[in-house]
Design an enzyme around this catalytic site. Structure first.
Site, PDB file in Angstrom:
ATOM      1  N   HIS A  52       0.835  -1.218   0.000  1.00  0.00           N
ATOM      2  CA  HIS A  52       0.000   0.000   0.000  1.00  0.00           C
ATOM      3  C   HIS A  52       0.859   1.254   0.000  1.00  0.00           C
ATOM      4  CE1 HIS A  52       0.660   0.559   4.347  1.00  0.00           C
ATOM      5  NE2 HIS A  52       0.658  -0.758   4.385  1.00  0.00           N
ATOM      6  N   HIS A  82       7.431   6.808   5.643  1.00  0.00           N
ATOM      7  CA  HIS A  82       6.708   6.451   4.423  1.00  0.00           C
ATOM      8  C   HIS A  82       5.881   7.665   3.997  1.00  0.00           C
ATOM      9  CE1 HIS A  82       3.907   5.599   7.756  1.00  0.00           C
ATOM     10  NE2 HIS A  82       3.019   6.107   6.932  1.00  0.00           N
ATOM     11  N   HIS A  84       2.114   9.164   1.994  1.00  0.00           N
ATOM     12  CA  HIS A  84       0.755   8.952   1.491  1.00  0.00           C
ATOM     13  C   HIS A  84       0.575   9.925   0.331  1.00  0.00           C
ATOM     14  CE1 HIS A  84      -0.488   6.514   5.001  1.00  0.00           C
ATOM     15  NE2 HIS A  84       0.433   7.249   5.610  1.00  0.00           N
ATOM     16  N   GLU A  94      -3.087  12.983   4.272  1.00  0.00           N
ATOM     17  CA  GLU A  94      -4.098  12.401   5.156  1.00  0.00           C
ATOM     18  C   GLU A  94      -4.695  13.501   6.018  1.00  0.00           C
ATOM     19  OE1 GLU A  94      -2.312   8.673   6.828  1.00  0.00           O
ATOM     20  OE2 GLU A  94      -3.705   7.914   5.307  1.00  0.00           O
ATOM     21  N   HIS A 107       5.250  10.542   6.750  1.00  0.00           N
ATOM     22  CA  HIS A 107       5.080  10.107   8.140  1.00  0.00           C
ATOM     23  C   HIS A 107       6.375   9.498   8.656  1.00  0.00           C
ATOM     24  CE1 HIS A 107       0.418   9.750   7.801  1.00  0.00           C
ATOM     25  NE2 HIS A 107       0.828  10.978   8.029  1.00  0.00           N
ATOM     26  N   THR A 187      -3.104   5.243  10.815  1.00  0.00           N
ATOM     27  CA  THR A 187      -4.088   5.543   9.763  1.00  0.00           C
ATOM     28  C   THR A 187      -4.324   4.354   8.831  1.00  0.00           C
ATOM     29  OG1 THR A 187      -2.453   6.452   8.234  1.00  0.00           O
ATOM     30  CG2 THR A 187      -3.445   7.987   9.812  1.00  0.00           C
TER      31      THR A 187
END
Ligand code: BO1
Ligand code: ZN
Length: 249
Positions: A52, A82, A84, A94, A107, A187
């Site tokens: 993901h 990582h 998003h 996010e 993050h 999350t």
């Protein structure tokens, strides 16, 4: 009987992340200390495609790279970072700021090594994990990000890893380290409510071409029909009774 209790029945998920941060409602807390990043470039280890997203992992068997102060009690050990992102440059972060999304969010994940012996154990306690969130805004090619992105063709598919060493994560941080902080959750699964969130107020830059490289990663394994990680951001969750604090007025 019991009627007087009906308006505060237990809610199993009242500390979920991400949230929208309403900047004018955030409360300046003069007792919040500056963040103290102490990262050793030698603890950088490898990049992993986890399906993901991709994680940049660090050696976390001792307190060589740690985050302290800020809203935290004691030091938290760095384990990975990582990103998003979204399917277009219009969204991807996010956390939202006054209802606005950035194209991506970094993050930086740490766990409380004073009290717990692993991330997995720490994640079961409300003081177990500290994540620093950094927004990515559209701009010039980010050269520090580029040194990571150069490796992504080596971890194209789920489960692939490549070595990634001698990386100074402090180079990726913005100049201004003022932040917002609140208590929330992971999350992604298992969504444990174990995170002291520390969201930096200044964003770093990313180019549209660099975001395109994130979307070229595959969520499928080598032997499957290719499918791409086009977006991986969770929508905002209710704030409920939580208060977001700010390190600056
Ligand atoms: S996040 O920062 O809230 N997006 C987040 C979400 C999930 C994890 C970490 C951060 N998951 C955990 C895995 C563990 C792993 C750990 C560190 O990340 O559940 O198995 O050890 O990589
Ligand atoms: Zn994350």
């Amino acid at each position: 009987m019991g009627l007087h209790n009906s308006h505060h029945k237990p809610c199993p998920t009242h500390l979920q992340s991400p949230i929208n941060i309403h900047t004018r409602t955030a409360k300046y807390d003069p007792s919040l200390k500056p963040l103290k990043f102490s990262y050793d470039p030698k603890t950088a280890k490898r990049i992993v495609n986890v399906g993901h997203c991709f994680n940049v992992e660090f050696e976390d068997t001792c307190d060589r790279s740690v985050l302290g102060e800020g809203p935290l009690t004691g030091y938290y050990r760095l384990c990975q970072f990582h990103f998003h992102w979204g399917s277009s440059d219009k969204d991807g972060s996010e956390h939202n700021i006054d209802g606005k999304l950035y194209p991506a969010e970094l993050h930086i994940v740490h766990w409380n090594s004073k009290k717990y012996t692993s991330f997995e154990e720490a994640a079961q306690h409300s003081d177990g994990v500290a994540v620093v969130g950094v927004f990515l805004k559209l701009g010039d090619t980010n050269p520090v990000l580029e040194s990571i992105i150069q490796n992504l063709d080596r971890v194209k598919t789920k489960g692939k890893t490549c070595p990634f060493t001698e990386f100074d994560l402090t180079d990726l941080l913005p100049k201004d380290l003022n932040y917002w902080t609140y208590m929330g959750s992971l999350t992604t699964k298992p969504y444990f409510e174990c995170v002291t969130w520390i969201i930096l107020q200044e964003a770093i830059t990313v180019s549209s071409e660099q975001l395109e490289q994130f979307r070229r990663l595959q969520c499928t394994s080598e032997n499957e029909n290719p499918s791409f990680i086009l977006e991986n951001h969770r929508p905002v969750q209710p704030l409920d009774h939580r208060v977001v604090r700010s390190s600056c007025p």
